[in-house]
Motif scaffolding. Structure first.
Motif, PDB file in Angstrom:
ATOM      1  N   ALA A  80     -86.043 -79.187  25.341  1.00  0.00           N
ATOM      2  CA  ALA A  80     -86.887 -80.344  25.035  1.00  0.00           C
ATOM      3  C   ALA A  80     -87.330 -81.042  26.319  1.00  0.00           C
ATOM      4  CB  ALA A  80     -86.135 -81.309  24.121  1.00  0.00           C
ATOM      5  N   ILE A 106     -87.669 -76.493  18.893  1.00  0.00           N
ATOM      6  CA  ILE A 106     -87.887 -77.142  20.189  1.00  0.00           C
ATOM      7  C   ILE A 106     -88.889 -78.283  20.045  1.00  0.00           C
ATOM      8  CG2 ILE A 106     -88.720 -76.805  22.545  1.00  0.00           C
ATOM      9  CD1 ILE A 106     -87.733 -73.868  22.296  1.00  0.00           C
ATOM     10  N   HIS A 109     -87.210 -81.243  18.239  1.00  0.00           N
ATOM     11  CA  HIS A 109     -86.252 -81.991  19.053  1.00  0.00           C
ATOM     12  C   HIS A 109     -86.910 -82.677  20.244  1.00  0.00           C
ATOM     13  CE1 HIS A 109     -83.358 -79.809  16.576  1.00  0.00           C
ATOM     14  NE2 HIS A 109     -82.559 -80.815  16.858  1.00  0.00           N
ATOM     15  N   THR A 110     -88.018 -82.159  20.721  1.00  0.00           N
ATOM     16  CA  THR A 110     -88.768 -82.885  21.735  1.00  0.00           C
ATOM     17  C   THR A 110     -89.296 -84.188  21.140  1.00  0.00           C
ATOM     18  OG1 THR A 110     -89.411 -80.788  22.770  1.00  0.00           O
ATOM     19  CG2 THR A 110     -90.635 -82.738  23.418  1.00  0.00           C
TER      20      THR A 110
END
Length: 327
Positions: A80, A106, A109-110
């Protein structure tokens, strides 16, 4: 390949390779396993033509991006942070982030870990499911009876590499075909996601070497050349961090993603169907959901299998989240 602009962006991994086309609001595209930036080759020109700055990255461990040696360097927090670093390195403050397969996780969660950077998030094939429940290794280890689930099979360093790396091109062709509509094994065949005792994952790939319709010999050459050069360890290390992520992200237990969001899956994609309960939970877990689509008969590689159909969905969503009051 020459029509795209390639560059290297500093990141905690060392450097992240990106390919970009167009100008305008930034849309960052994040691939899954076992792919590369090239998985977005149909989206880059479509986004650029619609007035966006389209950027597809090689996730750390893939392609021309840096490949840290330590397994823990492939934890979700690190990936992230790479995405956030790419946005900053491109001279931007914010981006829409869209991910496929592992890239969906990804991207999600970023958005959670860098909420000031991600204005909207799109997820393909793998629906968002908040952190929670038992340790992932316990869940995967309980599946399949005497057979071994592929995620468990990938855990021991060197094991899957020994299967794949002697014949990268052939293995990739079989793996892509196994998860594609039109070439995947019939429903009554042994499940390609499980490994029989003493066997290998490729034992259940479709026979005959027929490529799915979305994948040309030239496309396969691009993917194979990258993995023949880099090996598979960096890509597989993502799977080897699932328990570590479960520990690292405890504060996100049950977390909802508030940003405007998109989900697209295929009705023939096991990754989507296994997680049908996660899709049912979207009103709670994705309160900013703008649109959700299941493409009938589509397999796992949907932005390549159904490029034109997906591009329309993506551009319609981007137009919606850019409207007043939605971003």
């Amino acid at each position: 390949m020459e029509k795209w602009s390639h560059r290297l962006i500093p990141s905690p991994a060392g450097r992240i390779h990106v390919v970009e086309e167009g100008t305008g609001p930034l849309v960052l595209l994040v691939h899954g396993f076992p792919e590369s930036w090239y998985s977005w080759r149909h989206q880059l020109p479509a986004l650029a033509a619609a007035g966006y700055r389209a950027v597809a990255m090689d996730v750390r461990g893939y392609g021309r991006s840096s490949k840290p040696e330590a397994i823990e360097e492939y934890r979700m927090r690190a990936l992230a942070e790479d995405c956030a670093a790419v946005v900053r390195g491109l001279g931007e403050r914010t981006a829409v982030v869209v991910g496929h397969d592992w890239g969906a996780g990804i991207a999600a969660h970023t958005a959670l870990l860098h909420p000031g950077t991600v204005t909207a998030v799109g997820m393909l094939s793998v629906p968002y499911a908040p952190r929670g429940g038992p340790r992932p290794s316990e869940i995967f280890g309980s599946l399949g009876g005497d057979e071994e689930f592929y995620v468990s099979y990938f855990q021991r360093p060197g094991r899957a590499e020994a299967e794949i790396e002697p014949d990268v091109r052939g293995w990739l062709a079989g793996f892509y075909a196994a998860l594609s509509s039109g070439t995947m094994p019939p429903p009554d065949a042994p499940d390609v996601h499980f490994v029989a005792p003493g066997g290998e994952l490729r034992d259940r790939f479709p026979a005959g070497g027929v490529l799915p319709g979305w994948l040309s010999e030239a496309d396969l050459d691009v993917y194979a050349a990258e993995f023949e050069r880099t090996g598979l360890a960096g890509a597989l290390h993502r799977y080897r961090n699932m328990d570590r992520d479960w520990e690292d992200l405890a504060e996100l237990d049950g977390a909802a993603i508030p940003q405007p969001s998109l989900f697209v899956g295929g009705t023939s994609d096991a990754s989507t169907m296994w997680m049908s309960q996660a899709i049912e939970a979207f009103p709670v877990t994705l309160p900013g959901l703008v649109s959700s689509h299941l493409l009938e008969g589509c397999g796992h590689w949907l932005q390549q299998e159904r490029a034109e159909e997906f591009n329309k969905i993506l551009l319609d969503w981007l137009a919606a989240v850019s409207a007043p009051g939605t971003a």
